[in-house]
Design an enzyme around this catalytic site. Sequence first.
Site, PDB file in Angstrom:
ATOM      1  N   HIS A  73       6.717  -1.558   3.167  1.00 18.33           N
ATOM      2  CA  HIS A  73       6.429  -2.896   3.511  1.00 18.33           C
ATOM      3  C   HIS A  73       5.708  -3.839   2.453  1.00 18.33           C
ATOM      4  O   HIS A  73       4.742  -3.147   1.826  1.00 18.33           O
ATOM      5  CB  HIS A  73       5.670  -3.173   4.709  1.00 18.33           C
ATOM      6  CG  HIS A  73       4.505  -2.610   5.076  1.00 18.33           C
ATOM      7  ND1 HIS A  73       4.514  -1.151   5.548  1.00 18.33           N
ATOM      8  CD2 HIS A  73       3.146  -2.635   4.939  1.00 18.33           C
ATOM      9  CE1 HIS A  73       3.414  -0.697   5.295  1.00 18.33           C
ATOM     10  NE2 HIS A  73       2.459  -1.540   5.137  1.00 18.33           N
TER      11      HIS A  73
ATOM     12  N   ASN B  32       0.728  -1.162   0.175  1.00 19.94           N
ATOM     13  CA  ASN B  32      -0.115  -0.019  -0.116  1.00 19.94           C
ATOM     14  C   ASN B  32       0.820   1.251   0.156  1.00 19.94           C
ATOM     15  O   ASN B  32       1.711   1.287   0.876  1.00 19.94           O
ATOM     16  CB  ASN B  32      -0.973  -0.129   1.363  1.00 19.94           C
ATOM     17  CG  ASN B  32      -1.861  -1.139   1.410  1.00 19.94           C
ATOM     18  OD1 ASN B  32      -2.375  -1.584   0.244  1.00 19.94           O
ATOM     19  ND2 ASN B  32      -2.130  -1.516   2.441  1.00 19.94           N
TER      20      ASN B  32
ATOM     21  N   GLN C 266      -2.401   2.855   3.272  1.00 22.93           N
ATOM     22  CA  GLN C 266      -0.947   2.988   4.239  1.00 22.93           C
ATOM     23  C   GLN C 266      -1.308   3.394   5.446  1.00 22.93           C
ATOM     24  O   GLN C 266      -1.776   4.623   5.597  1.00 22.93           O
ATOM     25  CB  GLN C 266       0.000   3.267   3.169  1.00 22.93           C
ATOM     26  CG  GLN C 266       1.652   3.160   4.085  1.00 22.93           C
ATOM     27  CD  GLN C 266       2.583   3.641   3.230  1.00 22.93           C
ATOM     28  OE1 GLN C 266       2.200   4.341   2.438  1.00 22.93           O
ATOM     29  NE2 GLN C 266       3.596   3.327   3.753  1.00 22.93           N
TER      30      GLN C 266
HETATM   31  P1  AMP Z   1      -0.509  -0.725   5.976  1.00 23.83           P
HETATM   32  O1  AMP Z   1      -2.100  -0.532   6.196  1.00 23.83           O
HETATM   33  O2  AMP Z   1      -0.262  -1.424   4.506  1.00 23.83           O
HETATM   34  O3  AMP Z   1       0.402   0.535   6.012  1.00 23.83           O
HETATM   35  O4  AMP Z   1      -0.047  -2.042   6.912  1.00 23.83           O
HETATM   36  C1  AMP Z   1       0.371  -1.999   8.008  1.00 23.83           C
HETATM   37  C2  AMP Z   1       0.679  -3.248   8.757  1.00 23.83           C
HETATM   38  O5  AMP Z   1       1.263  -3.213   9.991  1.00 23.83           O
HETATM   39  C3  AMP Z   1      -1.095  -3.566   9.123  1.00 23.83           C
HETATM   40  O6  AMP Z   1      -1.646  -4.733   8.536  1.00 23.83           O
HETATM   41  C4  AMP Z   1      -0.905  -3.921  10.764  1.00 23.83           C
HETATM   42  O7  AMP Z   1      -1.586  -4.816  11.347  1.00 23.83           O
HETATM   43  C5  AMP Z   1       0.579  -4.176  10.806  1.00 23.83           C
HETATM   44  N1  AMP Z   1       1.439  -3.642  12.012  1.00 23.83           N
HETATM   45  C6  AMP Z   1       1.282  -2.391  12.691  1.00 23.83           C
HETATM   46  N2  AMP Z   1       1.972  -2.415  13.868  1.00 23.83           N
HETATM   47  C7  AMP Z   1       2.722  -3.774  13.855  1.00 23.83           C
HETATM   48  C8  AMP Z   1       3.355  -4.633  14.796  1.00 23.83           C
HETATM   49  N3  AMP Z   1       3.856  -3.627  15.891  1.00 23.83           N
HETATM   50  N4  AMP Z   1       3.825  -5.857  14.538  1.00 23.83           N
HETATM   51  C9  AMP Z   1       3.461  -6.437  13.560  1.00 23.83           C
HETATM   52  N5  AMP Z   1       2.263  -5.792  12.525  1.00 23.83           N
HETATM   53  C10 AMP Z   1       2.099  -4.594  12.812  1.00 23.83           C
END
Ligand code: AMP
Length: 133
Positions: free
Chosen positions: A99, A86, A93
């Site tokens: 990521h 994203n 995002q």
């Molecule tokens: P996005 O919405 O593409 O920015 O994805 C961010 C992702 O990070 C989401 O799916 C969250 O569940 C994940 N996330 C946020 N904090 C953590 C964390 N501390 N450990 C693992 N995943 C996380």
Amino acid sequence: MDNCIFCKIANKDIPGKIIYEDDVCLAFLDLSQATYGHTLVIPKKHFANILEADDETVAHLFVVAKKLSASIMSNCHANGLNILTNTDEVAGQSVYHFHIHILPRYDKEELTIEFTDHSNQTNLDEVYEKIMK
Ligand code: AMP
Ligand code: ZN
């Protein structure tokens, strides 16, 4: 980068369920587990999104994502997967450290990524001209 949750995971300042690590990147389980086995691949160096990252890092991350996808699919007995990144708020995002999501898929209903057909409202020639100019 200060206050970046994924930099903190990369620096081992906060814990993550890390399933893979090398000099450039690491992969860990997404807390949300949108689907069973949902994994994130991140560069150790901070880039806000894919467009900010250098080509070498992007290429490396996608190769790692591909390899991990094969083992996750097999070990979790998934039937398919989505690989996506994203970029910016409008695209969903929420963490501004580049990521790649690996989302193993088990059935069609568990996650909705819908491509609505707008072909009757969109002039392909116009889109082509805009992109190619
Ligand atoms: P996005 O919405 O593409 O920015 O994805 C961010 C992702 O990070 C989401 O799916 C969250 O569940 C994940 N996330 C946020 N904090 C953590 C964390 N501390 N450990 C693992 N995943 C996380
Ligand atoms: Zn970061």
